[in-house]
Write an enzyme that holds these catalytic residues in place. Structure first.
Site, short mmCIF file in Angstrom:
data_model
loop_
_atom_site.label_atom_id
_atom_site.label_comp_id
_atom_site.label_asym_id
_atom_site.label_seq_id
_atom_site.Cartn_x
_atom_site.Cartn_y
_atom_site.Cartn_z
N ASN A 83 14.07 35.17 -34.17
CA ASN A 83 12.85 35.14 -33.05
C ASN A 83 11.61 35.29 -33.79
O ASN A 83 11.35 35.33 -35.10
CB ASN A 83 13.12 36.08 -31.93
N ARG A 84 10.44 35.72 -32.86
CA ARG A 84 8.96 35.84 -33.41
C ARG A 84 8.53 37.39 -33.78
O ARG A 84 9.07 38.09 -32.99
CB ARG A 84 8.49 35.01 -32.36
N HIS A 109 11.96 33.10 -36.93
CA HIS A 109 13.48 33.26 -37.67
C HIS A 109 13.28 33.31 -39.13
O HIS A 109 13.93 32.49 -39.78
CB HIS A 109 13.98 31.82 -37.27
N HIS A 178 22.16 30.17 -33.86
CA HIS A 178 21.31 29.09 -33.40
C HIS A 178 22.04 27.86 -32.89
O HIS A 178 21.30 26.76 -32.94
CB HIS A 178 19.90 28.92 -34.23
N ASP A 245 12.73 29.82 -22.51
CA ASP A 245 12.76 30.14 -23.95
C ASP A 245 12.29 31.60 -23.92
O ASP A 245 11.11 32.08 -24.22
CB ASP A 245 11.77 29.29 -24.76
N GLN A 281 18.26 35.39 -26.06
CA GLN A 281 17.44 34.57 -25.98
C GLN A 281 18.16 33.27 -25.28
O GLN A 281 18.91 32.59 -25.82
CB GLN A 281 16.63 34.07 -27.29
N GLU A 309 21.14 32.90 -27.87
CA GLU A 309 21.14 33.60 -29.14
C GLU A 309 20.95 35.18 -28.79
O GLU A 309 19.96 35.70 -28.35
CB GLU A 309 19.94 33.13 -29.79
#
Length: 344
Positions: A83-84, A109, A178, A245, A281, A309
């Site tokens: 993720n971010r 990622h 993923h 998302d 996620q 995820e």
């Protein structure tokens, strides 16, 4: 009894470092899964419908070439941090670290060349395969040499994924797979007829770059209340959503627990996700646009697959009140996720 076989899948081009990519096939009576030593990618996953007919329910490519081109992490293990991370930046012990920015102003990622784009060393184990790699100190900007193991095992209709890691220095770590699912079969046009439920009482609202604002919001009375099954297409329409998302905050605890269910009523196929991770996620393939041609030349259109995820909460390294993602020397990171496939 699970049968495990291995074969060559292709060779990476020299500019990608060369090397042979192997494919491992795990086969039980009800599930067959193909996993690559490139990125620990789940390249195919066949499961039965209520009539006993198998279909491949994950998006991907027929050949290695598809995976060496740009694609949205189909089936891959992503890391060092899934993720971010906001602005690709974090501070540890007074030192600032800057990561590659590969998702607008943020790092996503693991960065420009994350765990999804490298060859792993494989070893066949009972009922499965274990992959290992060493992520060097400073790789993609992260501190510490990180040893990582990812093990897939198949028993009946249950695919288990176990993640372990050790680091020489304090570093954030969050690993996930993923895979993009469509229980009608990959290449089916959308997921609107799927039923989804997620075992979460709260979720993380995000800003316009998909970074959590820091608020942990209750799902009650919102479009994010998926505690009872909803038909996805109808739900998106009802709440005028472009898709999901978002990170859903699973109930606290480190033991295995149910995180989500997906069901495709027409085929009878279902998927349950269990995990030890704190977050999930839920992504509905909003950025797929039909330009990618996958297995059998299928065009992967918007909302033609979903991802569940299991993960640490996004940008946790910059949010002290989120569950911690830091791994320190002498500690071991370990999480597991279980995917249970059935048909009725």
């Amino acid at each position: 009894m699970t049968e495990v076989t291995r074969e060559a899948f292709g060779r990476l081009p020299q500019e990608e470092g060369g090397g042979t990519v192997e494919k491992f096939t795990l086969k039980s009576d009800s599930v067959k899964v193909e996993i690559l030593s490139l990125g620990c990618i789940i390249a195919a996953l066949e499961t039965k419908d209520r009539d006993g007919t198998f279909a491949d329910v994950v998006l991907g490519f027929d050949s290695l070439e598809g995976y060496t081109r740009k694609h949205p992490f189909f089936g891959a293990v992503v890391g060092r941090v899934a993720n971010r991370i906001a602005k690709g930046r974090f501070v540890l012990d007074g030192q600032e670290y800057q990561l590659a920015l590969n998702n607008g102003p943020n790092s996503l990622h693991g960065g420009a060349k994350g765990f999804d784009k490298v060859l792993w060393s494989p070893e066949v184990v009972p009922s499965g395969v274990r992959f290992f790699r060493v992520s060097p100190d400073g790789e993609e900007g992260y501190p510490g040499e990180l040893e990582v193991w990812v093990t897939y095992t198949l028993r009946g209709g249950e695919l288990a994924i176990n993640y372990r890691a050790r680091s020489s220095r304090t570093t954030p770590v969050s690993l996930t797979n993923h895979a993009y699912f469509n229980l009608a079969g990959q290449g089916s046009k959308d997921i609107y007829d799927h039923e989804i439920s997620i075992e979460a009482d709260s979720y993380l609202p995000v800003d316009d770059t998909k970074i959590p604002t820091g608020e942990v919001a209750a799902v009650q009375g919102t479009a994010f209340d998926l505690r009872a099954p909803v038909q996805l297409g109808r739900h998106l329409q009802r709440f005028h959503l472009d898709g999901f998302d978002h990170n859903f905050c699973l109930r606290p605890g480190s033991a295995r627990r149910l995180a989500a269910r997906a069901r495709h009523p027409a085929s009878g196929r279902s998927l349950e996700v269990h995990t030890t991770q704190p977050g999930l996620q839920f992504y509905t393939g909003n950025n797929l646009d039909g330009s990618l041609k996958g297995k059998g030349s299928a065009a992967y259109a918007k909302h033609s697959a979903f991802c569940l995820e299991t993960q640490s909460w996004p940008d946790a390294v910059n949010k002290p009140h989120f569950p911690e993602t830091l791994l320190r020397p002498g500690q071991e990171y370990e999480h597991s996720t279980w995917l249970l496939f059935a048909a009725a």
